[in-house]
Design a protein around this motif. Sequence first.
Motif, PDB file in Angstrom:
ATOM      1  N   ASP A   8      42.632  25.935  34.130  1.00 21.09           N
ATOM      2  CA  ASP A   8      43.604  26.501  35.049  1.00 21.09           C
ATOM      3  C   ASP A   8      43.866  25.627  36.269  1.00 21.09           C
ATOM      4  OD1 ASP A   8      43.910  28.778  33.510  1.00 21.09           O
ATOM      5  OD2 ASP A   8      42.147  29.713  34.386  1.00 21.09           O
ATOM      6  N   VAL A   9      42.804  25.056  36.856  1.00 21.66           N
ATOM      7  CA  VAL A   9      42.968  24.355  38.116  1.00 21.66           C
ATOM      8  C   VAL A   9      43.928  23.181  37.949  1.00 21.66           C
ATOM      9  CG1 VAL A   9      41.783  23.031  39.888  1.00 21.66           C
ATOM     10  CG2 VAL A   9      40.714  25.081  38.936  1.00 21.66           C
ATOM     11  N   ALA A 148      47.664  30.357  44.578  1.00 12.76           N
ATOM     12  CA  ALA A 148      47.013  31.496  45.220  1.00 12.76           C
ATOM     13  C   ALA A 148      45.986  32.141  44.300  1.00 12.76           C
ATOM     14  CB  ALA A 148      48.057  32.526  45.643  1.00 12.76           C
ATOM     15  N   LEU A 149      46.338  32.303  43.028  1.00 15.18           N
ATOM     16  CA  LEU A 149      45.419  32.927  42.080  1.00 15.18           C
ATOM     17  C   LEU A 149      44.190  32.070  41.844  1.00 15.18           C
ATOM     18  CD1 LEU A 149      47.838  34.460  39.420  1.00 15.18           C
ATOM     19  CD2 LEU A 149      46.306  35.701  40.965  1.00 15.18           C
ATOM     20  N   GLU A 150      44.385  30.748  41.751  1.00 21.27           N
ATOM     21  CA  GLU A 150      43.247  29.866  41.528  1.00 21.27           C
ATOM     22  C   GLU A 150      42.280  29.907  42.715  1.00 21.27           C
ATOM     23  OE1 GLU A 150      45.412  26.340  40.841  1.00 21.27           O
ATOM     24  OE2 GLU A 150      46.097  26.989  38.875  1.00 21.27           O
ATOM     25  N   THR A 151      42.847  29.873  43.939  1.00 21.78           N
ATOM     26  CA  THR A 151      42.022  29.966  45.146  1.00 21.78           C
ATOM     27  C   THR A 151      41.305  31.312  45.207  1.00 21.78           C
ATOM     28  OG1 THR A 151      43.520  28.491  46.330  1.00 21.78           O
ATOM     29  CG2 THR A 151      42.031  29.835  47.660  1.00 21.78           C
ATOM     30  N   TYR A 152      42.034  32.373  44.868  1.00 19.54           N
ATOM     31  CA  TYR A 152      41.473  33.725  44.904  1.00 19.54           C
ATOM     32  C   TYR A 152      40.308  33.855  43.923  1.00 19.54           C
ATOM     33  CZ  TYR A 152      41.295  38.833  44.725  1.00 19.54           C
ATOM     34  OH  TYR A 152      40.880  40.137  44.769  1.00 19.54           O
ATOM     35  N   ARG A 153      40.475  33.326  42.712  1.00 20.21           N
ATOM     36  CA  ARG A 153      39.422  33.420  41.702  1.00 20.21           C
ATOM     37  C   ARG A 153      38.175  32.677  42.152  1.00 20.21           C
ATOM     38  NH1 ARG A 153      41.395  31.847  35.851  1.00 20.21           N
ATOM     39  NH2 ARG A 153      39.269  32.488  35.407  1.00 20.21           N
ATOM     40  N   LEU A 154      38.376  31.502  42.760  1.00 18.26           N
ATOM     41  CA  LEU A 154      37.225  30.725  43.224  1.00 18.26           C
ATOM     42  C   LEU A 154      36.482  31.453  44.341  1.00 18.26           C
ATOM     43  CD1 LEU A 154      38.760  27.123  43.260  1.00 18.26           C
ATOM     44  CD2 LEU A 154      37.054  28.031  41.667  1.00 18.26           C
ATOM     45  N   ARG A 155      37.220  32.040  45.281  1.00 10.17           N
ATOM     46  CA  ARG A 155      36.587  32.710  46.419  1.00 10.17           C
ATOM     47  C   ARG A 155      35.955  34.039  46.017  1.00 10.17           C
ATOM     48  NH1 ARG A 155      39.411  32.516  52.134  1.00 10.17           N
ATOM     49  NH2 ARG A 155      37.311  33.297  52.518  1.00 10.17           N
ATOM     50  N   GLY A 157      34.552  34.562  43.145  1.00 10.97           N
ATOM     51  CA  GLY A 157      33.446  34.321  42.220  1.00 10.97           C
ATOM     52  C   GLY A 157      33.710  34.824  40.826  1.00 10.97           C
ATOM     53  N   ALA A 158      34.995  34.972  40.463  1.00  9.37           N
ATOM     54  CA  ALA A 158      35.333  35.453  39.119  1.00  9.37           C
ATOM     55  C   ALA A 158      34.895  34.430  38.081  1.00  9.37           C
ATOM     56  CB  ALA A 158      36.834  35.691  39.004  1.00  9.37           C
ATOM     57  N   PRO A 159      34.360  34.879  36.946  1.00 10.59           N
ATOM     58  CA  PRO A 159      33.926  33.945  35.901  1.00 10.59           C
ATOM     59  C   PRO A 159      35.097  33.167  35.338  1.00 10.59           C
ATOM     60  CG  PRO A 159      33.923  36.204  35.076  1.00 10.59           C
ATOM     61  CD  PRO A 159      34.156  36.292  36.548  1.00 10.59           C
ATOM     62  N   GLN A 160      34.848  31.913  34.951  1.00  7.76           N
ATOM     63  CA  GLN A 160      35.898  31.066  34.399  1.00  7.76           C
ATOM     64  C   GLN A 160      36.029  31.208  32.889  1.00  7.76           C
ATOM     65  OE1 GLN A 160      37.897  29.125  36.379  1.00  7.76           O
ATOM     66  NE2 GLN A 160      36.868  30.219  38.024  1.00  7.76           N
ATOM     67  N   GLN A 161      35.068  31.884  32.255  1.00  5.74           N
ATOM     68  CA  GLN A 161      35.120  32.014  30.815  1.00  5.74           C
ATOM     69  C   GLN A 161      36.115  33.093  30.407  1.00  5.74           C
ATOM     70  OE1 GLN A 161      32.463  32.341  32.750  1.00  5.74           O
ATOM     71  NE2 GLN A 161      30.613  31.511  31.834  1.00  5.74           N
ATOM     72  N   GLY A 162      36.366  33.162  29.112  1.00  2.00           N
ATOM     73  CA  GLY A 162      37.215  34.219  28.580  1.00  2.00           C
ATOM     74  C   GLY A 162      38.644  33.759  28.408  1.00  2.00           C
ATOM     75  N   ARG A 163      39.480  34.668  27.948  1.00  2.00           N
ATOM     76  CA  ARG A 163      40.869  34.341  27.703  1.00  2.00           C
ATOM     77  C   ARG A 163      41.586  34.120  29.022  1.00  2.00           C
ATOM     78  NH1 ARG A 163      43.146  36.160  22.475  1.00  2.00           N
ATOM     79  NH2 ARG A 163      41.375  36.604  21.140  1.00  2.00           N
ATOM     80  N   CYS A 164      42.280  33.006  29.106  1.00  2.00           N
ATOM     81  CA  CYS A 164      42.913  32.621  30.359  1.00  2.00           C
ATOM     82  C   CYS A 164      43.923  33.666  30.806  1.00  2.00           C
ATOM     83  CB  CYS A 164      43.599  31.268  30.177  1.00  2.00           C
ATOM     84  SG  CYS A 164      44.587  30.763  31.595  1.00  2.00           S
ATOM     85  N   GLY A 165      44.806  34.130  29.918  1.00  2.00           N
ATOM     86  CA  GLY A 165      45.839  35.080  30.290  1.00  2.00           C
ATOM     87  C   GLY A 165      45.274  36.362  30.846  1.00  2.00           C
ATOM     88  N   ALA A 166      44.261  36.919  30.203  1.00  2.00           N
ATOM     89  CA  ALA A 166      43.648  38.169  30.660  1.00  2.00           C
ATOM     90  C   ALA A 166      42.968  37.980  32.004  1.00  2.00           C
ATOM     91  CB  ALA A 166      42.645  38.665  29.615  1.00  2.00           C
ATOM     92  N   LEU A 168      43.677  35.743  34.374  1.00  2.00           N
ATOM     93  CA  LEU A 168      44.680  35.581  35.417  1.00  2.00           C
ATOM     94  C   LEU A 168      45.354  36.905  35.751  1.00  2.00           C
ATOM     95  CD1 LEU A 168      46.440  32.210  34.552  1.00  2.00           C
ATOM     96  CD2 LEU A 168      44.941  32.691  36.472  1.00  2.00           C
ATOM     97  N   THR A 169      45.620  37.723  34.730  1.00  2.00           N
ATOM     98  CA  THR A 169      46.243  39.021  34.963  1.00  2.00           C
ATOM     99  C   THR A 169      45.349  39.900  35.828  1.00  2.00           C
ATOM    100  OG1 THR A 169      47.444  38.936  32.865  1.00  2.00           O
ATOM    101  CG2 THR A 169      47.151  41.109  33.857  1.00  2.00           C
ATOM    102  N   GLU A 170      44.044  39.921  35.513  1.00  2.00           N
ATOM    103  CA  GLU A 170      43.104  40.720  36.300  1.00  2.00           C
ATOM    104  C   GLU A 170      43.020  40.207  37.727  1.00  2.00           C
ATOM    105  OE1 GLU A 170      40.671  43.792  37.214  1.00  2.00           O
ATOM    106  OE2 GLU A 170      41.794  43.468  35.357  1.00  2.00           O
ATOM    107  N   SER A 171      43.038  38.882  37.899  1.00  2.00           N
ATOM    108  CA  SER A 171      43.013  38.310  39.244  1.00  2.00           C
ATOM    109  C   SER A 171      44.273  38.679  40.016  1.00  2.00           C
ATOM    110  CB  SER A 171      42.873  36.786  39.173  1.00  2.00           C
ATOM    111  OG  SER A 171      41.609  36.421  38.660  1.00  2.00           O
ATOM    112  N   ALA A 172      45.424  38.682  39.324  1.00  2.00           N
ATOM    113  CA  ALA A 172      46.675  39.053  39.984  1.00  2.00           C
ATOM    114  C   ALA A 172      46.632  40.494  40.469  1.00  2.00           C
ATOM    115  CB  ALA A 172      47.851  38.842  39.027  1.00  2.00           C
ATOM    116  N   VAL A 173      46.095  41.399  39.643  1.00  2.00           N
ATOM    117  CA  VAL A 173      45.988  42.806  40.024  1.00  2.00           C
ATOM    118  C   VAL A 173      45.085  42.958  41.245  1.00  2.00           C
ATOM    119  CG1 VAL A 173      45.136  45.068  39.293  1.00  2.00           C
ATOM    120  CG2 VAL A 173      46.492  43.682  37.720  1.00  2.00           C
ATOM    121  N   GLU A 174      43.934  42.279  41.225  1.00  2.00           N
ATOM    122  CA  GLU A 174      43.000  42.366  42.341  1.00  2.00           C
ATOM    123  C   GLU A 174      43.604  41.778  43.622  1.00  2.00           C
ATOM    124  OE1 GLU A 174      40.064  43.840  42.513  1.00  2.00           O
ATOM    125  OE2 GLU A 174      40.301  44.568  40.464  1.00  2.00           O
TER     126      GLU A 174
END
Length: 208
Positions: A8-9, A148-155, A157-166, A168-174
């Motif tokens: 993603d990054v 924004a989503l990439e920065t948000y995921r890093l801050r 502490g969201a895991p990087q594994q798993g399906r990328c689309g799912a 990112l969608t969860e990160s967008a909701v959060e």
Amino acid sequence: MPGIYTEDVQRRCVLPFEALPSEVRPLRRAAAAQLNQWGVPTARDATQLVVTELATNVIKHVGEGSAATLILEWKREVLRVEMHDKASELPSLRAADCASECGRGLHLLAAMAVDWGAVATAIGKAVWCEIELGQDAGCLRMERAADALETYRLRSGAPQQGRCGAALTESAVELIADLLHWTSARGLDPDDVLDRAQMHYEAETEAA
């Protein structure tokens, strides 16, 4: 069917596949789906054509059933498409007359791409080209959202594994939920903010 994983990054997608005629269409569809996910569907037709030519060249000149890898990398106004295989001989652009059956793929790449080339790798070679995307308002918004989503995921502490689309969608909701908390804490109406954002989105979509 080609396997898919994304980094993603770097906005980089790696698609390993088996060089068979039956795998070209799924590979083309996978590339188009990735462009849609990135929000740059305007390059879909050109990319699918380039992917077809690159995959067909592997089948013809490296051999059916050989292992190959397609890499897509979105770099602002340019989409870089790379085809990696295990053959060491680098292709060269030759004059192709009307009766020629070989060599047309490279002429097509040269015509459609802003730049192209071939390089030796540790296990074979990579043929690459770059397709111009342009940078309209939609692409700029998608790029800002991805950052924004990439920065948000890093801050967060969201895991990087798993399906990328799912993921990112969860990160967008959060992220949207956090923004609503932020607006409420500052005395703003979250529903009003959402309505205004929706109006901006619809106006830009209609104008596109």
